[in-house]
Design an enzyme around this catalytic site. Structure first.
Site: not given
Ligand code: ZN
Length: 186
Positions: A46, A51, A96-97, A138-139, A142
């Site tokens: 995701g 991000q 997470c990226l 999670h997304e 953000h």
């Protein structure tokens, strides 16, 4: 096709609250494509727009995980809202990226239903379980500036910060010769 740079914590942009998207314009469709390219280049499940430094309310979930065909591309959630979450929670390691190589245990509801607009401008609902629920939540975090480190204690947070700063410094050394010399102080 454009792979964009991922914003890595502790970059303060990750704390920004993302704004609603008024309509699906060419700009938004380009953002979707750039996010898709960036997410796949990093093997992410995701990715949220913030991000890659764009504070707009959109995130993607990888096609397979979202129950779609690979060629349909990732599922876009635009202006998402959480409709409901189940009472049962589960603890699992989450990455997470924006936190390369960092994994922390996070408690999340096992089931979550979200409503959002797709890249086609149509509203849809997804009722996800397990990894899908975890990924959507999670997304969604953000979009209001909530991050993995908010789920750990202050000590672990400091440890993660030191690790990511060290990794960033090392990456700097691998860059062009001039910068490398400066970073090593020689
Ligand atoms: Zn993330």
């Amino acid at each position: 096709m454009a792979v964009r740079d991922i914003v890595v914590w502790p970059d303060s942009r990750l704390r920004e609250k993302s704004r609603e998207i008024d309509e699906i314009t060419d700009e938004i469709r380009t953002l979707y494509r750039d996010m898709t390219d960036t997410m796949y280049a990093q093997n992410g499940l995701g990715l949220a727009a913030i991000q890659i430094g764009v504070p707009l309310q959109m995130f993607l979930v990888e096609a397979r995980l979202a129950g779609r065909d690979e060629e349909d591309g990732p599922l876009a959630f635009i202006n998402p809202e959480i409709v409901e979450t189940g009472d049962e929670t589960e603890r699992s390691e989450e990455g997470c990226l924006s936190f390369p190589e960092v994994y922390v245990p996070v408690d999340r509801p096992v089931q979550a239903k979200l409503r959002a607009m797709g890249i086609d401008g149509k509203t849809f609902e997804v009722d996800g379980e397990g990894l899908m629920a975890r990924c959507m939540l999670h997304e969604n975090d953000h979009l209001c500036g909530k991050l993995l480190v908010d789920y750990v204690g202050p000590l672990k947070r400091q440890m993660i910060k030191r690790r990511l700063k060290r990794a960033a410094a090392q990456q700097g050394k691998g860059g062009d010769a001039g910068e490398g010399d400066a970073a090593t102080g020689r």
